[in-house]
Design a protein around this motif. Structure first.
Motif, PDB file in Angstrom:
ATOM      1  N   PRO A  34       0.821  -1.206   0.000  1.00 40.99           N
ATOM      2  CA  PRO A  34       0.000   0.000   0.000  1.00 40.99           C
ATOM      3  C   PRO A  34       0.853   1.252   0.000  1.00 40.99           C
ATOM      4  CG  PRO A  34      -0.760  -1.554   1.681  1.00 40.99           C
ATOM      5  CD  PRO A  34       0.567  -2.048   1.194  1.00 40.99           C
ATOM      6  N   GLY A  35       2.074   1.156   0.561  1.00 41.77           N
ATOM      7  CA  GLY A  35       2.998   2.293   0.586  1.00 41.77           C
ATOM      8  C   GLY A  35       3.330   2.761  -0.812  1.00 41.77           C
ATOM      9  N   ARG A  36       3.693   1.820  -1.677  1.00 37.95           N
ATOM     10  CA  ARG A  36       4.039   2.180  -3.061  1.00 37.95           C
ATOM     11  C   ARG A  36       2.832   2.744  -3.806  1.00 37.95           C
ATOM     12  NH1 ARG A  36       8.025  -2.574  -5.312  1.00 37.95           N
ATOM     13  NH2 ARG A  36       9.590  -2.355  -3.707  1.00 37.95           N
ATOM     14  N   SER A  59       0.044   7.269  -6.094  1.00 36.97           N
ATOM     15  CA  SER A  59      -1.213   8.027  -6.142  1.00 36.97           C
ATOM     16  C   SER A  59      -0.966   9.500  -5.847  1.00 36.97           C
ATOM     17  CB  SER A  59      -2.218   7.478  -5.126  1.00 36.97           C
ATOM     18  OG  SER A  59      -2.425   6.110  -5.353  1.00 36.97           O
ATOM     19  N   ASN A  94       3.788  -6.567  -6.446  1.00 35.19           N
ATOM     20  CA  ASN A  94       4.290  -5.251  -6.056  1.00 35.19           C
ATOM     21  C   ASN A  94       4.325  -4.318  -7.255  1.00 35.19           C
ATOM     22  OD1 ASN A  94       4.781  -5.554  -3.313  1.00 35.19           O
ATOM     23  ND2 ASN A  94       6.706  -6.652  -3.722  1.00 35.19           N
ATOM     24  N   ALA A 108       0.331   4.296  -2.478  1.00 34.09           N
ATOM     25  CA  ALA A 108       0.067   5.641  -1.956  1.00 34.09           C
ATOM     26  C   ALA A 108       1.033   6.653  -2.563  1.00 34.09           C
ATOM     27  CB  ALA A 108       0.181   5.627  -0.441  1.00 34.09           C
ATOM     28  N   VAL A 109       2.317   6.280  -2.642  1.00 36.27           N
ATOM     29  CA  VAL A 109       3.316   7.202  -3.206  1.00 36.27           C
ATOM     30  C   VAL A 109       2.977   7.531  -4.662  1.00 36.27           C
ATOM     31  CG1 VAL A 109       5.752   7.390  -3.897  1.00 36.27           C
ATOM     32  CG2 VAL A 109       5.168   6.524  -1.625  1.00 36.27           C
TER      33      VAL A 109
END
Lengths: 36, 241
Positions: free
Chosen positions: B2-4, B9, B60, B6-7
């Motif tokens: 979700p981190g990637r 987005s 990923n 979010a970045v």
């Protein structure tokens, strides 16, 4: 109603020439990237 | 993961901030706000679907996927322009829409695949994102070309049919099989359709371009629609009996 001033023929020619040169450049870059 | 997502987005949302400010400056706060709302909604919808797809495939997102997804900025700009109510082929709005289309359909579409292959970063998720972002850009380009590019409304039939036929095909076969074996004519058909949209929206298009677009539209649009139907029939034939 929106009034649009049509571009001149000269502008049209310059626009399409620039566009085609750009497309050729991207196409060449694609081929370079795909070369192994 | 979700981190990637979010970045990426945040990056996509940030990329549509400058066009929103420019729209506000050129066409007023109402048009600017509508543009921002349209582009933000389109980006959030895209990224939500990407999150679902990535989670399902347990994959990923990579830097190359981010490039593929940047095509979504082009679609978001076109959605924003449609929402803004500004209907101009030339001027800032026209150049913004056309520039986005050229970036999405030429720079991004032609280069993300070779970059992925060169970096060894090809993946099933990347192929899905490529195909879907291409179809979404095609649909937004068709809507734009019909709304402010002077193209007849029937030119939207093939991009819309693509989604209807995909839903119909998904009832019988998995997604991975629908576009698994595309015939060689499918790509030129798609390029012809995108060339038509590009010409219709060209901000520098004068009388010559308008004539070419008027002559090409009744040929290219129905051909693409027939192509879609043939691809659907082909995918149904591959079902084992």
């Amino acid at each position: 109603m929106t009034v649009q001033t049509p571009p001149s023929r000269r502008r049209e020619l310059i626009g399409w020439t620039g566009f085609l040169l750009f497309v050729a450049m991207v196409f060449r870059l694609r081929r370079v990237l795909d070369r192994r | 993961m979700p981190g990637r997502l979010a970045v990426i987005s945040i990056g996509l949302l940030a990329a549509s901030a400058a066009p929103a400010l420019a729209m506000r400056r050129s066409y007023g706060s109402k048009a600017g706000a509508r543009f921002a709302a349209g582009s933000v909604l389109a980006t959030l919808a895209q990224q939500s679907l990407v999150g679902i797809a990535a989670a399902r495939k347990n994959a990923n997102l990579t830097a190359v996927d981010a490039m593929t997804l940047s095509r979504g900025v082009a679609s978001a700009v076109l959605v924003g322009l449609l929402m803004s109510g500004v209907r101009r082929r030339n001027g800032l709005a026209g150049w913004l829409g056309w520039g986005s289309l050229v970036y999405g359909s030429i720079v991004c579409d032609w280069l993300d695949g070779p970059i992925a292959r060169r970096l060894g970063a090809t993946s099933e998720l990347g192929a899905l994102l490529d195909l879907e972002s291409d179809s979404w850009l095609t649909l937004t380009a068709a809507s734009s070309a019909a709304t402010w590019g002077g193209l007849p409304g029937y030119c939207m039939a093939a991009p819309l049919a693509r989604y209807a036929l995909m839903v119909a095909a998904l009832r019988r076969i998995p997604y991975s099989q629908i576009y698994a074996d595309e015939p060689p004519w499918a790509r030129p058909f798609g390029i012809a359709q995108m060339a038509l949209f590009t010409a219709a929206m060209a901000p520098f298009g004068a009388a010559g371009t308008r004539i070419a677009v008027r002559l090409a539209a009744p040929l290219v649009a129905p051909l693409q629609l027939v192509g879609m139907l043939l691809l659907y029939r082909r995918s149904q034939r591959s079902i084992p009996t």
